[in-house]
Design a protein around this motif. Structure first.
Motif, PDB file in Angstrom:
ATOM      1  N   UNK A 103      69.056 -16.490   4.397  1.00 44.74           N
ATOM      2  CA  UNK A 103      69.971 -17.635   4.373  1.00 44.74           C
ATOM      3  C   UNK A 103      71.282 -17.243   3.701  1.00 44.74           C
ATOM      4  N   UNK A 104      71.197 -16.462   2.639  1.00 46.23           N
ATOM      5  CA  UNK A 104      72.424 -16.016   1.974  1.00 46.23           C
ATOM      6  C   UNK A 104      73.255 -15.143   2.898  1.00 46.23           C
ATOM      7  N   UNK A 105      72.612 -14.241   3.629  1.00 45.23           N
ATOM      8  CA  UNK A 105      73.343 -13.355   4.541  1.00 45.23           C
ATOM      9  C   UNK A 105      74.040 -14.152   5.632  1.00 45.23           C
ATOM     10  N   UNK A 106      73.415 -15.220   6.080  1.00 40.10           N
ATOM     11  CA  UNK A 106      73.963 -16.002   7.191  1.00 40.10           C
ATOM     12  C   UNK A 106      74.915 -17.090   6.724  1.00 40.10           C
ATOM     13  N   UNK A 107      74.483 -17.871   5.754  1.00 40.87           N
ATOM     14  CA  UNK A 107      75.282 -19.011   5.294  1.00 40.87           C
ATOM     15  C   UNK A 107      76.335 -18.587   4.265  1.00 40.87           C
ATOM     16  N   UNK A 108      75.908 -17.864   3.239  1.00 48.51           N
ATOM     17  CA  UNK A 108      76.838 -17.473   2.186  1.00 48.51           C
ATOM     18  C   UNK A 108      77.955 -16.584   2.699  1.00 48.51           C
ATOM     19  N   UNK A 109      77.589 -15.556   3.459  1.00 47.74           N
ATOM     20  CA  UNK A 109      78.610 -14.666   4.000  1.00 47.74           C
ATOM     21  C   UNK A 109      79.464 -15.383   5.036  1.00 47.74           C
ATOM     22  N   UNK A 110      78.880 -16.353   5.725  1.00 47.62           N
ATOM     23  CA  UNK A 110      79.637 -17.112   6.711  1.00 47.62           C
ATOM     24  C   UNK A 110      80.742 -17.931   6.078  1.00 47.62           C
ATOM     25  N   UNK A 111      80.466 -18.523   4.927  1.00 51.33           N
ATOM     26  CA  UNK A 111      81.485 -19.304   4.217  1.00 51.33           C
ATOM     27  C   UNK A 111      82.667 -18.403   3.850  1.00 51.33           C
ATOM     28  N   UNK A 112      82.353 -17.236   3.297  1.00 48.57           N
ATOM     29  CA  UNK A 112      83.413 -16.299   2.922  1.00 48.57           C
ATOM     30  C   UNK A 112      84.211 -15.866   4.148  1.00 48.57           C
ATOM     31  N   UNK A 113      83.516 -15.579   5.244  1.00 48.82           N
ATOM     32  CA  UNK A 113      84.200 -15.143   6.467  1.00 48.82           C
ATOM     33  C   UNK A 113      85.153 -16.215   6.978  1.00 48.82           C
TER      34      UNK A 113
END
Length: 226
Positions: free
Chosen positions: A102-112
């Motif tokens: 979830x962090x790889x998908x959601x957290x990194x997505x927010x930053x992107x």
């Protein structure tokens, strides 16, 4: 700034700082995914995380080379962001395999999403590079399938992961605000001034609305309430 024009002066300094935070983010993402692969339940899952890690490292090399092409030292460009990004990852260390996904998908997505928004105000070369390194590498489908399958097997995990996703959103926004507040050059780029036109207050509000809406779509894709 005209299309194809290399940045100079304060604009160049702002671009280097933005590329620096992105580069350190990519190399820490590589390290994090490689570490998370140890928690993977199957060899296939380990391989999927390893492929994601490789993609992050390739992005890092592109950003490092762009910083060098602008005449700056990549290590020095990254240095101011080591402490805040490391602190973010300490505060959002996943407890298990699913939280890592979830962090790889959601957290990194927010930053992107945030960096793509900011990139719209940069020179063409830097803008295109940031868009490229923040593009989905094709691994999101693996994460979505893995999380949805886990929820189907045990619906109780959905509540825990939904809370985790909301925490990631809050921590990511706090981190972005802290970095911008502590780096005058980045702040100037965001709100306008010597480093370019920046965003007006209304546009900043719309930007964060778009980031929030994208986060909600990602959570929905995972089968989680945002």
């Amino acid at each position: 700034m005209s299309e194809g024009t290399e940045p100079t002066g304060e604009t160049r300094a702002a671009v280097i700082e933005l590329l620096g935070v992105l580069a350190y983010g990519e190399i820490t993402a590589f390290e994090r995914l490689a570490e998370d692969a140890k928690m993977a339940p199957t060899v296939e899952d380990k391989a999927a995380l390893a492929a994601m890690a490789v993609a992050e490292f390739q992005h890092f090399t592109l950003l490092r080379d762009r910083i060098a092409a602008l005449g700056a030292d990549p290590a020095r460009a990254m240095d101011p962001f080591i402490a805040p990004l490391d602190e973010f990852h300490v505060h959002t260390a996943p407890a298990d395999w699913l939280e890592g996904l979830v962090k790889a998908y959601v957290g990194d997505g927010i930053a992107a999403d945030f960096y793509r928004e900011v990139a719209a105000h940069l020179d063409e070369v830097s803008r295109d590079l940031i868009v490229e390194v923040q593009r989905d590498t094709g691994h999101s489908a693996f994460v979505v399938d893995a999380v949805r399958s886990a929820i189907e097997r045990d619906p109780k995990v959905a509540g825990r992961l939904a809370l985790w996703g909301r925490r990631l959103m809050g921590e990511a926004l706090s981190q972005a605000q802290r970095v911008a507040a502590e780096r005058d050059v980045l702040s100037t780029m965001l709100i306008g001034g010597g480093a370019g036109p920046g965003f007006d207050l209304a546009e900043i509000g719309r930007m964060f609305n778009r980031i929030t809406e994208a986060h909600q779509r990602r959570m929905a894709a995972l089968g989680l309430a945002s």
